[in-house]
Design an enzyme around this catalytic site. Structure first.
Site: not given
Length: 267
Positions: A114, A133, A193-194, A218, A223, A241-242
């Protein structure tokens, strides 16, 4: 969940938690096919111990998530969300068009499928891209004119910081009060991401007290019941979360998870 999977040889798993307590009750289970890309809800070590194989492929929804990330950047920069709400709910005519994302400094934490797609989509905007990264991406960085730096440099330097890492022990609360304090008070942070990567209480403080200019989320710790006080902030864009949920991604993730099952049981 245990009752539903009680006689299953294989299972397609989305966001359900598959831990050792679940697996020990499912002696027939041989294969888990992941619907989606995140594996944080599956106990991989427990699967290995119990000889349960996992079918997974990264990047299935990368276009969808990357598009929403760019959308968030434009909405935040141009005040689209705030001004739309002002006109829609309060009938206030606010002529504040914000700024262009063109030529701005963009920080990407996590240069996987992503993150790299976000880099591609940013090319027409001529942004200065900083990235971090855990892998050595020197060759990729040089090819794409990306400054590979530490997270502290990204936080201090960038107008936008976008998170694209998995959620694990090393990334839980990776962005907390200390990190948010490093950011410019004109900058924005984005998380597609999360939930759990950004400390939500610290983010609430930073947004409420103008430590940073705004944010877009998101994903959330809880959730589908995110923090109400956080979601009510005017300078936060919040979606349920879409990011990876475009129709193309839904079909892609579904077909991929089915194909994993077919491939495994055809052996």
């Amino acid at each position: 969940l245990i009752k539903f999977l009680s006689d299953a040889d294989g299972a397609i798993i989305g966001v359900e938690t598959i831990n050792d307590n679940v697996l020990k009750e499912l002696p027939n289970l041989k294969f888990i096919s992941k619907y989606g890309v995140g594996l944080n809800n599956i106990d991989i070590d427990s699967c290995k111990r119990r000889n349960v194989k996992i079918g997974w492929v990264g990047g299935v929804n990368k276009y969808s998530v990357a598009e929403q990330t760019i959308g968030f950047m434009i909405m935040l920069a141009r005040n689209l969300y705030i001004n739309s709400n002002a006109l829609k709910y309060n009938y206030n005519w606010v002529k504040n068009g914000g700024f262009q994302i063109r030529n701005k400094k963009i920080g990407i934490i996590g240069l996987g499928f992503i993150g790299k797609e976000v880099v591609k989509l940013l090319k027409p905007f001529n942004c200065e891209i900083f990235a971090n990264d855990i892998k050595d991406l020197t060759k990729y960085g040089k090819k794409n004119n990306i400054k590979l730096v530490d997270k502290e440099t990204i936080l201090k330097s960038c107008d936008f910081v976008s998170i694209h890492t998995p959620l694990d022990e090393s990334t839980t609360n990776m962005i907390s009060r200390k990190e948010l304090d490093l950011m410019k008070n004109t900058s924005f942070i984005i998380n597609t991401a999360r939930g759990g990567i950004i400390n939500e209480n610290d983010l609430f403080y930073a947004l409420k007290n103008n430590v940073i200019n705004g944010a877009a989320l998101d994903v959330y710790n809880d959730e589908p019941n995110p923090s109400k006080k956080l979601c009510e902030l005017n300078n936060l864009i919040c979606t349920p979360h879409i990011a990876g949920n475009s129709i193309e991604s839904v079909i892609g993730m579904g077909m991929t998870s089915i194909n994993h099952l077919v491939k495994y049981f055809k052996k």
